[in-house]
Design an enzyme around this catalytic site. Structure first.
Site, short mmCIF file in Angstrom:
data_model
loop_
_atom_site.label_atom_id
_atom_site.label_comp_id
_atom_site.label_asym_id
_atom_site.label_seq_id
_atom_site.Cartn_x
_atom_site.Cartn_y
_atom_site.Cartn_z
N GLY A 144 0.69 -1.11 -0.03
CA GLY A 144 -0.07 -0.14 -0.11
C GLY A 144 0.75 1.52 0.23
O GLY A 144 0.76 2.14 -1.12
N LYS A 146 -9.68 -9.10 8.42
CA LYS A 146 -8.70 -10.05 8.75
C LYS A 146 -9.11 -11.12 9.09
O LYS A 146 -8.84 -12.19 8.97
CB LYS A 146 -7.62 -9.25 9.54
CG LYS A 146 -7.08 -8.14 8.81
CD LYS A 146 -5.81 -7.67 9.34
CE LYS A 146 -5.15 -6.41 8.94
NZ LYS A 146 -4.55 -6.64 7.42
#
Ligand SMILES: NC(=[NH2+])NCCC[C@H](N)C(=O)O
Length: 295
Positions: free
Chosen positions: A65, A253
């Site tokens: 990212g 997650k």
């Protein structure tokens, strides 16, 4: 400093796990702080090399990212996010692929090889490892209705062909996978690295999925670092979400973990990538350091 007796104790504690995980495949999602800080980088990759030398089969799936955003900025291209997903036009995808596959992936491979492992870098396009469809992103309007918005070349993984990874593992290499998938017409698609790691773990029939994050794990009370939930079962998850104990960025997650467990992965772990050697501590001690999510 631990005494010689304590040191011996630590090594002996590792033995049952060395035995239990011998030959077993462990998919590691490598991301967050542990990818940015030099000391942490070295610690994580050293752990992976150690795992390899004691007979485990680590497979690394990395994110990227901040570096992608950094490069886009250098090139004067603006980053737009909708619902946490990067809006990926063709130009953005080109840069993302260059950074993920050409830079980050090769940097990781270089570091592992320097530490003493033998890594081979791949993208999801190599040997059709990760095949994706265009992801339709549903956005909720203020009136509660949902609308599909086009976020460009963001993919949803449809198929995993783990053959190339199996081959590399058989030959003794450490595979390092960049989260770029192949889509229709040979296009590149940006895929979420957590999801890619989970899907790959299932396809490889992995024993473990370990996700490195920038938090301690799942905390019963977010303000209290000592309230770590060491083990959570899949059945606990809906209640923990309802209670707000699992929220925000932790939800996807944990969902990756439950997906992996449902797909046959042995255990899943969410650990703190900011702690040097958290990987070794989680695998080779009884207590671990993060949250283990089990069946
Ligand atoms: N967060 C935890 N409770 N971890 C326990 C880990 C136990 C063991 N080392 C394993 O990897 O399976």
């Amino acid at each position: 400093m631990p005494s010689p007796m304590e040191k011996a104790g630590i090594l002996v504690e590792a033995l049952p796990y060395i035995k239990k995980f011998y030959g077993k495949t462990v998919v590691i999602k490598y991301g967050g702080h542990a990818m940015v800080n030099e000391e942490l980088k070295k610690a994580v990759l050293t752990d992976a090399v150690l795992m390899k030398y004691v007979g485990m089969q680590p497979v690394i799936v990395h994110g990227g990212g901040p570096e992608i955003t950094g490069m886009l900025k250098r090139l004067g291209i603006e980053s737009n996010f909708i619902g946490g997903l990067r809006v990926t036009d063709a130009e953005t995808m080109e840069i993302a692929q260059m950074v993920l596959v050409g830079k980050i992936n090769k940097d990781i491979v270089g570091l592992i090889n320097d530490i003493g492992g033998t890594a081979v870098g791949l993208s999801g396009k190599d040997a059709n490892l990760l095949v994706a469809d265009k992801k339709l992103h549903l956005m909720r309007n203020p009136d509660g209705s949902e609308e599909a918005v086009d976020i460009g070349l963001v993919g949803e993984i449809r198929e995993v062909n783990p053959g190339i990874v199996d081959t590399l593992l058989k030959e003794g290499y450490i595979p390092v996978v960049a989260p770029v998938a192949v889509g229709e017409g040979g296009n590149s698609y940006n895929v979420n690295a957590d999801v890619a790691a989970g899907a790959l773990a299932v396809a490889l029939n992995a024993d473990k999925l370990i996700i490195l994050t920038d938090v301690e794990g799942i905390l019963a009370d977010r303000k209290d670092k000592n309230s770590l939930l060491s083990t959570v079962t899949m059945q606990d998850v809906p209640r923990l979400i309802e209670q707000g104990i699992i929220d925000g960025g932790m939800i996807p997650k944990v969902e990756c973990c439950t997906c992996a467990l449902q797909g046959g992965v042995g255990t899943t772990h969410i650990i703190d990538g900011r702690v040097p050697h958290s990987l070794l501590l989680e695998i080779f001690t009884d207590q671990g350091v993060g949250t283990m999510v089990t069946n």
